[in-house]
Design an enzyme around this catalytic site. Sequence first.
Site, PDB file in Angstrom:
ATOM      1  N   LYS A  17       0.816  -1.225   0.000  1.00 36.89           N
ATOM      2  CA  LYS A  17       0.000   0.000   0.000  1.00 36.89           C
ATOM      3  C   LYS A  17       0.838   1.257   0.000  1.00 36.89           C
ATOM      4  O   LYS A  17       0.477   2.251  -0.626  1.00 36.89           O
ATOM      5  CB  LYS A  17      -0.948   0.012   1.203  1.00 36.89           C
ATOM      6  CG  LYS A  17      -2.005  -1.049   1.072  1.00 36.89           C
ATOM      7  CD  LYS A  17      -3.316  -0.623   1.623  1.00 36.89           C
ATOM      8  CE  LYS A  17      -4.357  -1.596   1.092  1.00 36.89           C
ATOM      9  NZ  LYS A  17      -5.672  -1.312   1.443  1.00 36.89           N
TER      10      LYS A  17
ATOM     11  N   LYS B 159      -5.188  -9.120  -6.705  1.00 35.10           N
ATOM     12  CA  LYS B 159      -6.485  -9.475  -6.108  1.00 35.10           C
ATOM     13  C   LYS B 159      -7.546  -8.436  -6.505  1.00 35.10           C
ATOM     14  O   LYS B 159      -7.219  -7.265  -6.773  1.00 35.10           O
ATOM     15  CB  LYS B 159      -6.371  -9.623  -4.591  1.00 35.10           C
ATOM     16  CG  LYS B 159      -6.268  -8.334  -3.825  1.00 35.10           C
ATOM     17  CD  LYS B 159      -6.620  -8.530  -2.351  1.00 35.10           C
ATOM     18  CE  LYS B 159      -6.764  -7.174  -1.694  1.00 35.10           C
ATOM     19  NZ  LYS B 159      -7.294  -7.160  -0.378  1.00 35.10           N
TER      20      LYS B 159
ATOM     21  N   LYS C  46     -10.936  -3.074  -3.775  1.00 33.51           N
ATOM     22  CA  LYS C  46     -11.804  -1.899  -3.808  1.00 33.51           C
ATOM     23  C   LYS C  46     -10.996  -0.620  -3.911  1.00 33.51           C
ATOM     24  O   LYS C  46     -11.543   0.429  -4.182  1.00 33.51           O
ATOM     25  CB  LYS C  46     -12.730  -1.883  -2.598  1.00 33.51           C
ATOM     26  CG  LYS C  46     -12.055  -1.811  -1.272  1.00 33.51           C
ATOM     27  CD  LYS C  46     -13.131  -1.825  -0.204  1.00 33.51           C
ATOM     28  CE  LYS C  46     -12.517  -2.150   1.117  1.00 33.51           C
ATOM     29  NZ  LYS C  46     -13.175  -2.508   2.203  1.00 33.51           N
TER      30      LYS C  46
HETATM   31  P1  ATP Z   1      -8.369  -3.012  -0.217  1.00 32.27           P
HETATM   32  O1  ATP Z   1      -8.829  -3.749  -1.416  1.00 32.27           O
HETATM   33  O2  ATP Z   1      -8.750  -1.596  -0.196  1.00 32.27           O
HETATM   34  O3  ATP Z   1      -6.952  -3.290   0.124  1.00 32.27           O
HETATM   35  P2  ATP Z   1      -9.665  -4.967   1.301  1.00 32.27           P
HETATM   36  O4  ATP Z   1     -10.850  -5.116   0.457  1.00 32.27           O
HETATM   37  O5  ATP Z   1      -8.600  -6.001   1.271  1.00 32.27           O
HETATM   38  O6  ATP Z   1      -9.109  -3.526   1.033  1.00 32.27           O
HETATM   39  P3  ATP Z   1     -11.289  -5.087   3.641  1.00 32.27           P
HETATM   40  O7  ATP Z   1     -12.396  -4.401   3.026  1.00 32.27           O
HETATM   41  O8  ATP Z   1     -11.103  -4.740   5.041  1.00 32.27           O
HETATM   42  O9  ATP Z   1      -9.973  -4.799   2.842  1.00 32.27           O
HETATM   43  O10 ATP Z   1     -11.423  -6.668   3.456  1.00 32.27           O
HETATM   44  C1  ATP Z   1     -12.447  -7.336   4.081  1.00 32.27           C
HETATM   45  C2  ATP Z   1     -12.294  -8.821   3.966  1.00 32.27           C
HETATM   46  O11 ATP Z   1     -12.462  -9.226   2.609  1.00 32.27           O
HETATM   47  C3  ATP Z   1     -10.936  -9.345   4.411  1.00 32.27           C
HETATM   48  O12 ATP Z   1     -11.153 -10.531   5.151  1.00 32.27           O
HETATM   49  C4  ATP Z   1     -10.236  -9.623   3.131  1.00 32.27           C
HETATM   50  O13 ATP Z   1      -9.278 -10.654   3.288  1.00 32.27           O
HETATM   51  C5  ATP Z   1     -11.379 -10.046   2.218  1.00 32.27           C
HETATM   52  N1  ATP Z   1     -11.070  -9.783   0.828  1.00 32.27           N
HETATM   53  C6  ATP Z   1     -10.762  -8.582   0.272  1.00 32.27           C
HETATM   54  N2  ATP Z   1     -10.522  -8.703  -1.042  1.00 32.27           N
HETATM   55  C7  ATP Z   1     -10.684 -10.028  -1.338  1.00 32.27           C
HETATM   56  C8  ATP Z   1     -10.572 -10.792  -2.542  1.00 32.27           C
HETATM   57  N3  ATP Z   1     -10.239 -10.241  -3.692  1.00 32.27           N
HETATM   58  N4  ATP Z   1     -10.828 -12.117  -2.481  1.00 32.27           N
HETATM   59  C9  ATP Z   1     -11.172 -12.708  -1.315  1.00 32.27           C
HETATM   60  N5  ATP Z   1     -11.293 -12.041  -0.138  1.00 32.27           N
HETATM   61  C10 ATP Z   1     -11.048 -10.717  -0.144  1.00 32.27           C
END
Ligand code: ATP
Length: 329
Positions: A115, A197, A200
Amino acid sequence: MDKQKIIFSGIKPSGEMHIGHYIGAISQWVDMQKKYNCIFSIVDYHAITVKQDPEILRKRILEIAKIYLAAGIDPKKSIIFQQSAIPAHTELAWILNCYGARIADLNKMTQFKDKAGKNQESVSVGLYDYPVLMAADILLYDTDIVPVGEDQKQHVELARDIAKRFNNEFGEVFKTPQAMIKKEGARIMSLLDPQKKMSKSEHNQNNSIALLDDLEVARKKIMRAITDSGTTIEYDPENKPALSNLLTIYALLGNREIPRLVKDYQGKGYGEFKKDLAEVVVKFLANFQNKYNSISDDEVFKILEAGKEKMLKISEEKMKKLRKLIGVR
Ligand code: ATP
Ligand code: LTN
């Protein structure tokens, strides 16, 4: 039934929620409610580790709560609450900053490195310290299991290390939590780049299908998703990462088995496969959005207020003991 075990997890309101969140995290929470004592948080103090527009943040907090409910988190079975409503999270994070968390640990966090990129010196201290706040979230409630996506495993391990170090000094104060990661779907990849991955915070919105995407927009995103070279439908994450990701999404949103899907698409091309996948995704989203739209803001405020009352009590009990232990009371 193991009703004693405590589950804690959370999502930060920092961007649009997508199907990766549903598949990787929330869908497993829904199943866990039957077996465990579950606590699900909207971890808003995590969101402000990067710049947020206050109006949008306020809206997103409400949106995530509705997404939890629409996905099937049942406030009669689980506690849903907003992290910032419980001051003990930040208070405990400070204590753990001083006891247990080490700079050497934080320097190893791969999510921070990703990040911060080349700007490590100029990002906020909050972004760097974020795993300690996450450890506080988890340790405050004597959590046994933390269901998360693959990318959060390292943070949960850090929470374990912090707990152990604290316990070494003060006795058995914290439980050592365990991460729980789904076998399939723990890492849903971007529709445009299967090496990244689905995220968002990615700027190109075509990389992900948001849970609240317009149905026709979602259909187009699937049709535009990149595929691998070749023509056959195979599950092979090493050599066919894009297709394997699409097969995972198909299986998990359409309630199908991957080997069965591969068999059904023998002799059929990518075009037909994607058209059917788009149908599965649109059907899932339509159903999800119907539930989402039926939940009122008022209903959500009441649920969050009830969650707050419960968590204030539990957290204050733990904090009283902790303040005494470290000698500030
Ligand atoms: P960012 O994408 O902004 O880094 P994030 O989406 O990883 O943020 P959170 O919104 O806090 O962060 O994630 C919430 C949950 O969703 C966490 O348990 C994370 O591991 C899961 N998650 C996020 N993206 C994925 C993905 N592409 N596939 C599976 N699980 C995910
Ligand atoms: N860091 C997590 C969100 C998060 C969390 C938690 C998950 C904050 N506190 C406690 C599980 C338990 C993320 O970025 N996905």
